[in-house]
Design an enzyme around this catalytic site. Sequence first.
Site, short mmCIF file in Angstrom:
data_model
loop_
_atom_site.label_atom_id
_atom_site.label_comp_id
_atom_site.label_asym_id
_atom_site.label_seq_id
_atom_site.Cartn_x
_atom_site.Cartn_y
_atom_site.Cartn_z
N HIS A 15 -1.04 3.48 4.83
CA HIS A 15 -2.01 4.31 4.12
C HIS A 15 -2.16 5.63 4.87
O HIS A 15 -2.18 5.64 6.09
CB HIS A 15 -3.37 3.57 4.06
CG HIS A 15 -4.37 4.20 3.13
ND1 HIS A 15 -4.93 5.43 3.34
CD2 HIS A 15 -4.90 3.74 1.97
CE1 HIS A 15 -5.76 5.71 2.36
NE2 HIS A 15 -5.76 4.70 1.51
N GLU A 39 0.82 -1.20 0.00
CA GLU A 39 0.00 0.00 0.00
C GLU A 39 0.87 1.27 0.00
O GLU A 39 1.78 1.40 0.83
CB GLU A 39 -0.95 -0.01 1.21
CG GLU A 39 -1.85 1.21 1.33
CD GLU A 39 -2.74 1.45 0.11
OE1 GLU A 39 -3.29 0.48 -0.43
OE2 GLU A 39 -2.85 2.61 -0.31
N THR A 98 -6.15 2.68 -5.34
CA THR A 98 -5.92 1.24 -5.20
C THR A 98 -6.70 0.45 -6.25
O THR A 98 -6.18 -0.49 -6.85
CB THR A 98 -6.37 0.74 -3.81
OG1 THR A 98 -5.50 1.28 -2.82
CG2 THR A 98 -6.30 -0.79 -3.71
N ASP A 112 1.19 0.34 -5.02
CA ASP A 112 0.02 0.68 -5.84
C ASP A 112 0.01 2.12 -6.34
O ASP A 112 -0.45 2.39 -7.45
CB ASP A 112 -1.29 0.31 -5.13
CG ASP A 112 -1.56 1.08 -3.85
OD1 ASP A 112 -0.61 1.64 -3.26
OD2 ASP A 112 -2.73 1.10 -3.42
N HIS A 113 0.51 3.04 -5.54
CA HIS A 113 0.52 4.46 -5.94
C HIS A 113 1.34 5.24 -4.93
O HIS A 113 1.80 4.69 -3.94
CB HIS A 113 -0.91 5.03 -6.03
CG HIS A 113 -1.76 4.73 -4.82
ND1 HIS A 113 -1.58 5.36 -3.61
CD2 HIS A 113 -2.76 3.84 -4.62
CE1 HIS A 113 -2.46 4.88 -2.74
NE2 HIS A 113 -3.17 3.94 -3.31
C1 GP9 Z 1 -9.15 0.06 1.27
C2 GP9 Z 1 -7.81 0.23 0.66
C3 GP9 Z 1 -7.44 1.68 0.38
O1 GP9 Z 1 -9.72 -1.20 1.26
O2 GP9 Z 1 -7.50 -0.67 -0.32
O3 GP9 Z 1 -7.62 2.15 -0.91
P1 GP9 Z 1 -6.95 3.52 -1.40
O4 GP9 Z 1 -7.47 4.64 -0.52
O5 GP9 Z 1 -5.47 3.40 -1.28
O6 GP9 Z 1 -7.38 3.68 -2.82
MN MN Z 2 -3.95 2.28 -2.15
#
Ligand code: GP9
Ligand code: MN
Length: 431
Positions: free
Chosen positions: A200, A38, A82, A259-260
């Site tokens: 996150h 993440e 995500t 992911d980002h």
């Molecule tokens: C929530 C998680 C967060 O289930 O995958 O998503 P994001 O905010 O990073 O798009």
């Molecule tokens: Mn994410």
Amino acid sequence: TAKDLKPILKFINSHRTPDNVDYFGKAKGKNVFVFHLESLQQFMIGYKWDGQTVMPNLTKFYHNKNTLGFDNFFNQVGQGKTSDAETMLENSLYGLPSGSAMVNYGGSNTFNAAPAILDQQGYTTAAFHGDVASFWNRDNTYKSWGYDYFFSKPFYPNSENPNYNVGYGMKDKIFLRDSAQYIEQLPQPFYAKIITVTNHYPYDLDKENQTIKPFDTGDNTVDGYVQTARYLDQSFGEFITWLKKAGLYKNSMIVLYGDHYGISNNHRPAIAKLLHKDSINNYDLAQFQKVPFMIHMNGLKGGINHTYGGEIDVLPTLLDLLGIKDDEYVQFGSDLLSPKHPGIVPFRDGNFVSKDYTKFGNQYYVTSSGEEVFPSKDANVKKEIDADQSFVDTTLEDSDKVIMGDLLRFYHPHDFQPVDKKDISYKVSTT
Ligand code: GP9
Ligand code: MN
């Protein structure tokens, strides 16, 4: 209609790339772990802070002789964050110009996604995430993608304990430990996607898990990042230790990706400080979109690969290693291992990085040096940049047409068995 697919197929077919003969099929029949890191950015690999390597486990893994590490790999997400990353990784389709493709089309569209493709090769497929199943409409989307199992919150008794949760779900270490009991029971070979979440925004972490001091940029939305990133690294380290104990390490291909970004481009002064620069320009911001991508397998010929690519390219790359022919699929990315990879990375807003040029925020640069160029003053530069831009615009538009028109419902690659959603049901809860 089916007719709309014609020009799109023509475009895709004209950009198909050959497999890499040294890698094709090297991972045939292996278990596959796709480990979603993440918000993790590439600059954190090898990064030092507070006199320590912040992420020692991932850094060591990146340099392992059996790991293919990519150092010019970019995130390409838009508003779907995500969910855009997941859409690209498992379908080689882009997220949408606004909103989330998973939320708006995930439940209703037809897909030729990784889990469905692998299902036909005898794989068991499962996704793991310590949050509610409905987030990003995963519960519906994963059915369309053909996942046999989706282990979300109700499968984790510990998720009820408030001390075991932080931010968007269970703390990664607890989530991974509790996932182990399910992974162990999956019939092999399996494809398992594991979505971490602790690293996150806003990077909250309980005191006892903080093992490095926060950054000191003075920007509150940035400073905690190093602590949750460290925690993610430890979680990954523990997971690898478990994989070895469970006897799964040697017969699995382990794929990691960020992911980002975790630190958005709105935080220029903080980014400059972290990168030890006086100031940051648009070229630096484009480079800052790099995220980790690594592929590890016992016996794999590793090394750092410098190909310019991104999330859209992951599926063709993995299918090459798995020895699965994908010449018939509608995929907008290309195999990163192919000697003919185009080396163009479109961002969702039409900016791009190619092996030659970077376009970011209406400025142009030479990608290798960061030197600014002015296409309006140089006809040769303009020609090359126009060609890159035209590829970028077409590929994004075509991908959008495929999703918004649900065009894959008209398309039947011949070794593809359509997903029957009636066969799939997941235990979900909404709390
Ligand atoms: C929530 C998680 C967060 O289930 O995958 O998503 P994001 O905010 O990073 O798009
Ligand atoms: Mn994410």
